[in-house]
Design a protein around this motif. Structure first.
Motif, PDB file in Angstrom:
ATOM      1  N   ASP A  77      -9.955  -0.725   1.253  1.00 19.75           N
ATOM      2  CA  ASP A  77      -9.127   0.401   1.660  1.00 19.75           C
ATOM      3  C   ASP A  77      -8.361   0.051   2.938  1.00 19.75           C
ATOM      4  O   ASP A  77      -8.958  -0.181   3.984  1.00 19.75           O
ATOM      5  CB  ASP A  77     -10.021   1.628   1.891  1.00 19.75           C
ATOM      6  N   HIS A  78      -7.045   0.006   2.844  1.00 17.43           N
ATOM      7  CA  HIS A  78      -6.183  -0.314   3.980  1.00 17.43           C
ATOM      8  C   HIS A  78      -5.561   0.933   4.605  1.00 17.43           C
ATOM      9  O   HIS A  78      -4.639   0.819   5.411  1.00 17.43           O
ATOM     10  CB  HIS A  78      -5.069  -1.262   3.536  1.00 17.43           C
ATOM     11  N   MET A  79      -6.068   2.100   4.252  1.00 11.85           N
ATOM     12  CA  MET A  79      -5.509   3.347   4.773  1.00 11.85           C
ATOM     13  C   MET A  79      -6.324   3.807   5.975  1.00 11.85           C
ATOM     14  O   MET A  79      -7.391   4.404   5.824  1.00 11.85           O
ATOM     15  CB  MET A  79      -5.534   4.401   3.674  1.00 11.85           C
ATOM     16  N   HIS A  80      -5.829   3.552   7.181  1.00 10.82           N
ATOM     17  CA  HIS A  80      -6.545   3.984   8.373  1.00 10.82           C
ATOM     18  C   HIS A  80      -6.235   5.449   8.667  1.00 10.82           C
ATOM     19  O   HIS A  80      -5.374   6.087   8.009  1.00 10.82           O
ATOM     20  CB  HIS A  80      -6.209   3.092   9.561  1.00 10.82           C
ATOM     21  N   ALA A  81      -6.909   6.002   9.649  1.00 13.86           N
ATOM     22  CA  ALA A  81      -6.828   7.445   9.927  1.00 13.86           C
ATOM     23  C   ALA A  81      -5.431   7.896  10.332  1.00 13.86           C
ATOM     24  O   ALA A  81      -5.089   9.075  10.195  1.00 13.86           O
ATOM     25  CB  ALA A  81      -7.831   7.812  11.024  1.00 13.86           C
ATOM     26  N   GLY A  82      -4.608   6.998  10.806  1.00 17.09           N
ATOM     27  CA  GLY A  82      -3.276   7.384  11.235  1.00 17.09           C
ATOM     28  C   GLY A  82      -2.255   7.492  10.124  1.00 17.09           C
ATOM     29  O   GLY A  82      -1.089   7.825  10.376  1.00 17.09           O
ATOM     30  N   ILE A  83      -2.657   7.203   8.884  1.00 20.84           N
ATOM     31  CA  ILE A  83      -1.738   7.254   7.743  1.00 20.84           C
ATOM     32  C   ILE A  83      -1.968   8.551   6.970  1.00 20.84           C
ATOM     33  O   ILE A  83      -3.096   8.847   6.559  1.00 20.84           O
ATOM     34  CB  ILE A  83      -1.941   6.048   6.817  1.00 20.84           C
ATOM     35  N   ALA A  84      -0.928   9.337   6.763  1.00 19.96           N
ATOM     36  CA  ALA A  84      -1.026  10.543   5.935  1.00 19.96           C
ATOM     37  C   ALA A  84      -1.244  10.114   4.485  1.00 19.96           C
ATOM     38  O   ALA A  84      -0.448   9.344   3.929  1.00 19.96           O
ATOM     39  CB  ALA A  84       0.238  11.376   6.066  1.00 19.96           C
ATOM     40  N   ASN A  85      -2.313  10.609   3.885  1.00 22.52           N
ATOM     41  CA  ASN A  85      -2.706  10.178   2.539  1.00 22.52           C
ATOM     42  C   ASN A  85      -2.252  11.204   1.505  1.00 22.52           C
ATOM     43  O   ASN A  85      -2.870  12.257   1.347  1.00 22.52           O
ATOM     44  CB  ASN A  85      -4.228   9.992   2.472  1.00 22.52           C
ATOM     45  N   ASN A  86      -1.174  10.896   0.801  1.00 24.00           N
ATOM     46  CA  ASN A  86      -0.644  11.787  -0.229  1.00 24.00           C
ATOM     47  C   ASN A  86      -1.010  11.324  -1.636  1.00 24.00           C
ATOM     48  O   ASN A  86      -0.343  11.698  -2.608  1.00 24.00           O
ATOM     49  CB  ASN A  86       0.887  11.874  -0.108  1.00 24.00           C
ATOM     50  N   LEU A  87      -2.068  10.545  -1.762  1.00 27.77           N
ATOM     51  CA  LEU A  87      -2.408   9.941  -3.047  1.00 27.77           C
ATOM     52  C   LEU A  87      -2.635  10.977  -4.136  1.00 27.77           C
ATOM     53  O   LEU A  87      -2.230  10.782  -5.282  1.00 27.77           O
ATOM     54  CB  LEU A  87      -3.650   9.056  -2.880  1.00 27.77           C
ATOM     55  N   THR A  88      -3.302  12.089  -3.814  1.00 24.69           N
ATOM     56  CA  THR A  88      -3.586  13.078  -4.862  1.00 24.69           C
ATOM     57  C   THR A  88      -2.318  13.753  -5.377  1.00 24.69           C
ATOM     58  O   THR A  88      -2.340  14.367  -6.443  1.00 24.69           O
ATOM     59  CB  THR A  88      -4.573  14.145  -4.360  1.00 24.69           C
ATOM     60  N   GLY A  89      -1.209  13.622  -4.667  1.00 26.93           N
ATOM     61  CA  GLY A  89       0.047  14.128  -5.206  1.00 26.93           C
ATOM     62  C   GLY A  89       0.542  13.318  -6.383  1.00 26.93           C
ATOM     63  O   GLY A  89       1.326  13.809  -7.202  1.00 26.93           O
ATOM     64  N   THR A  90       0.075  12.074  -6.485  1.00 27.75           N
ATOM     65  CA  THR A  90       0.416  11.210  -7.617  1.00 27.75           C
ATOM     66  C   THR A  90      -0.722  11.136  -8.620  1.00 27.75           C
ATOM     67  O   THR A  90      -0.509  11.220  -9.829  1.00 27.75           O
ATOM     68  CB  THR A  90       0.754   9.794  -7.110  1.00 27.75           C
ATOM     69  N   ARG A 141       0.821  -1.222   0.000  1.00 29.25           N
ATOM     70  CA  ARG A 141       0.000   0.000   0.000  1.00 29.25           C
ATOM     71  C   ARG A 141       0.855   1.271   0.000  1.00 29.25           C
ATOM     72  O   ARG A 141       0.361   2.364   0.249  1.00 29.25           O
ATOM     73  CB  ARG A 141      -0.936   0.000   1.208  1.00 29.25           C
ATOM     74  N   HIS A 142       2.149   1.157  -0.278  1.00 26.73           N
ATOM     75  CA  HIS A 142       3.048   2.318  -0.376  1.00 26.73           C
ATOM     76  C   HIS A 142       3.190   3.076   0.942  1.00 26.73           C
ATOM     77  O   HIS A 142       3.222   4.311   0.965  1.00 26.73           O
ATOM     78  CB  HIS A 142       2.585   3.267  -1.476  1.00 26.73           C
ATOM     79  N   THR A 143       3.278   2.359   2.040  1.00 23.89           N
ATOM     80  CA  THR A 143       3.525   2.999   3.335  1.00 23.89           C
ATOM     81  C   THR A 143       4.823   2.492   3.966  1.00 23.89           C
ATOM     82  O   THR A 143       4.968   2.500   5.182  1.00 23.89           O
ATOM     83  CB  THR A 143       2.346   2.767   4.307  1.00 23.89           C
ATOM     84  N   SER A 144       5.760   2.071   3.150  1.00 24.01           N
ATOM     85  CA  SER A 144       7.002   1.474   3.656  1.00 24.01           C
ATOM     86  C   SER A 144       8.022   2.510   4.105  1.00 24.01           C
ATOM     87  O   SER A 144       8.939   2.195   4.860  1.00 24.01           O
ATOM     88  CB  SER A 144       7.641   0.605   2.573  1.00 24.01           C
ATOM     89  N   GLY A 150      -8.730   5.955  -1.086  1.00 25.00           N
ATOM     90  CA  GLY A 150      -7.723   5.342  -0.254  1.00 25.00           C
ATOM     91  C   GLY A 150      -6.918   4.352  -1.070  1.00 25.00           C
ATOM     92  O   GLY A 150      -6.870   4.427  -2.300  1.00 25.00           O
ATOM     93  N   PHE A 151      -6.284   3.398  -0.390  1.00 22.39           N
ATOM     94  CA  PHE A 151      -5.443   2.445  -1.110  1.00 22.39           C
ATOM     95  C   PHE A 151      -5.557   1.072  -0.478  1.00 22.39           C
ATOM     96  O   PHE A 151      -5.582   0.932   0.745  1.00 22.39           O
ATOM     97  CB  PHE A 151      -3.980   2.899  -1.103  1.00 22.39           C
ATOM     98  N   GLY A 152      -5.643   0.063  -1.344  1.00 22.24           N
ATOM     99  CA  GLY A 152      -5.679  -1.322  -0.915  1.00 22.24           C
ATOM    100  C   GLY A 152      -4.326  -1.975  -1.101  1.00 22.24           C
ATOM    101  O   GLY A 152      -3.287  -1.387  -0.795  1.00 22.24           O
ATOM    102  N   LEU A 153      -4.303  -3.188  -1.614  1.00 21.79           N
ATOM    103  CA  LEU A 153      -3.063  -3.908  -1.882  1.00 21.79           C
ATOM    104  C   LEU A 153      -2.745  -3.755  -3.361  1.00 21.79           C
ATOM    105  O   LEU A 153      -3.241  -4.512  -4.192  1.00 21.79           O
ATOM    106  CB  LEU A 153      -3.200  -5.378  -1.485  1.00 21.79           C
ATOM    107  N   THR A 154      -2.003  -2.743  -3.700  1.00 23.27           N
ATOM    108  CA  THR A 154      -1.519  -2.375  -5.051  1.00 23.27           C
ATOM    109  C   THR A 154      -2.569  -1.702  -5.924  1.00 23.27           C
ATOM    110  O   THR A 154      -2.298  -1.447  -7.095  1.00 23.27           O
ATOM    111  CB  THR A 154      -0.885  -3.565  -5.810  1.00 23.27           C
ATOM    112  N   VAL A 155      -3.757  -1.385  -5.404  1.00 26.69           N
ATOM    113  CA  VAL A 155      -4.759  -0.626  -6.159  1.00 26.69           C
ATOM    114  C   VAL A 155      -5.336   0.485  -5.285  1.00 26.69           C
ATOM    115  O   VAL A 155      -5.423   0.341  -4.063  1.00 26.69           O
ATOM    116  CB  VAL A 155      -5.915  -1.514  -6.676  1.00 26.69           C
TER     117      VAL A 155
END
Length: 415
Positions: free
Chosen positions: A324-337, A153-156, A345-350
């Motif tokens: 959606d695997h993005m819980h409230a504690g994760i900063a969501n920068n998806l719209t930057g991409t 989910r790109h949170t590494s 939100g984001f799941g497992l590679t989608v």
């Protein structure tokens, strides 16, 4: 005579032609207005005539049947050859969901878990340091290990070098394809092990080389190249005959190329992904495919992991992939991409659409991912809909066409 036959069968489904990805249905039987579907051709042909793109292939499935499958314009950037329906496109980051499915097939065999730490597979990626504000001279220890779900989910905390301007970004490989040109599999892991992370693991969505590492996990578990794993577990069972990491010589006449100059920036552009064997099969962005093949892959996911007699994943695995695997504690920068993916939100590679409004039409629970060279895919379970758009538009126009194709598909629904 053909039109009379079509009128006579009315709502009955049409048999598949030899080159069709799925059995055909009439637009009316699948809930589309034929006249409104015609806006796809009108729009794309006008843009092709204006020199905005060389050509495209569009495939739309609904209720498990093919509603629309058309090619437009030219295969080559010089605009000398008609676009064939089976054109081969470099799909860039649309490789990522393929890698996600490969990983989930191993999960179903009990060979890994999405909660596994990366150190189970690559011990050298343990004991990570994090660069404060992207400064590799200011380091703090990582608070926990990277896990496979972080990769998926790109949170590494891993990043892409080309997606930022900090001193740390300059140390990272620029992209998946750039990494595959510079490193073999072992070399990439060694390179990443030498670099600090940009963020604490699990804290921030940041587009990255994470899926390339996930692909290398697949290789580590199976002791095969990622392309071999995908061929056996996904491509061959689904009949994806033109998908892989290298276009065979016999098929290169069908390889789509962009206009030589970006219409928006007037800068030269060229894409050769898939024409040279990558040093490793980069799971984050090195594959090629066709609209035919990728629609079959998308339809498999829409149908809960099965297409025809081929069961690729269980329904539960697909549900986990597209949740959606993005819980409230994760900063969501998806719209930057993906600037269009407001309220996703984001799941497992989608990416996965949430409740509420967005810049794209559709429904909560739809999922999608796209490619940097102009390809796009979205699936809407609420509408029983899968859409693949293939074009060679590597510039910023790719974002424009993602919005346009989304709008043109949904406005044609008529049930």
């Amino acid at each position: 005579m053909r039109m009379l036959v079509l009128a006579a069968i009315g709502l009955l489904a049409l048999p598949a032609l030899a080159a069709d990805p799925l059995p055909r249905g009439t637009p009316e039987s699948l809930g589309f207005s034929p006249e409104r579907l015609g806006r796809i051709r009108t729009t794309l042909e006008a843009d092709i005539a204006r020199g905005q793109l060389p050509g495209a292939v569009v495939a739309i499935a609904r209720r498990g049947r093919l509603a629309y499958y058309e090619a437009f314009g030219h295969l080559d950037g010089a605009r000398t050859r008609p676009m064939p329906i089976d054109a081969i496109f470099p799909i860039a980051s649309m490789t990522k969901p393929l890698t996600g499915v490969a990983m989930l097939t191993l999960l179903e065999e009990g060979r890994l878990s999405i909660g596994d730490p990366i150190t189970r597979f690559f011990p050298q990626l343990g004991n990570r340091q994090v660069a404060v504000d992207g400064n590799p001279e200011r380091l703090v220890p990582a608070t926990r290990p990277i896990t496979l779900i972080d990769l998926a989910r790109h949170t590494s905390g891993i990043t892409y070098g080309a997606r930022g301007t900090t001193a740390l970004h300059r140390l990272y490989p620029p992209s998946s394809s750039g990494a595959a040109r510079e490193f073999d599999a072992a070399g990439l892991i060694t390179k990443l092990a030498s670099l600090p992370l940009l963020y604490q693991p699990g804290s921030t969505w940041d587009y990255s080389l994470s899926i390339d590492v996930l692909g290398l996990v697949v290789e580590q578990v199976t002791e095969q190249r990622l392309g071999e794993v995908l061929e056996a577990r996904v491509f061959r069972p689904l009949g994806m005959v033109d998908t892989g990491f290298l276009v065979p010589e016999a098929s290169r006449a069908r390889y789509a190329t962009p206009l030589p100059t970006d219409p928006a920036t007037r800068q030269p552009q060229q894409v050769e992904m898939g024409l040279v064997q990558p040093r490793f099969d980069c799971g984050g962005g090195c594959a090629v495919s066709t609209a035919h093949d990728y629609l079959r892959f998308a339809q498999m996911l829409l149908a809960g992991g099965r297409l025809g007699e081929a069961r690729i994943l269980s329904r539960s695995s697909v549900a986990e992939m597209t949740r959606d695997h993005m819980h409230a504690g994760i900063a969501n920068n998806l719209t930057g991409t993906e600037g269009n993916m407001v309220n996703w939100g984001f799941g497992l590679t989608v990416a996965v659409r949430r409740e509420g409004g967005s810049a794209l039409l559709g429904n909560p629970g739809m999922f999608s991912w796209n490619g940097a060279y102009g390809t796009a895919m979205f699936v809407d379970p609420h509408e029983d809909l899968a859409v693949v758009f293939m074009a060679a538009t590597p510039g910023l126009l790719r974002q424009y066409y993602r919005r346009v194709i989304n709008a043109l598909v949904y406005q044609a629904l008529d049930d």
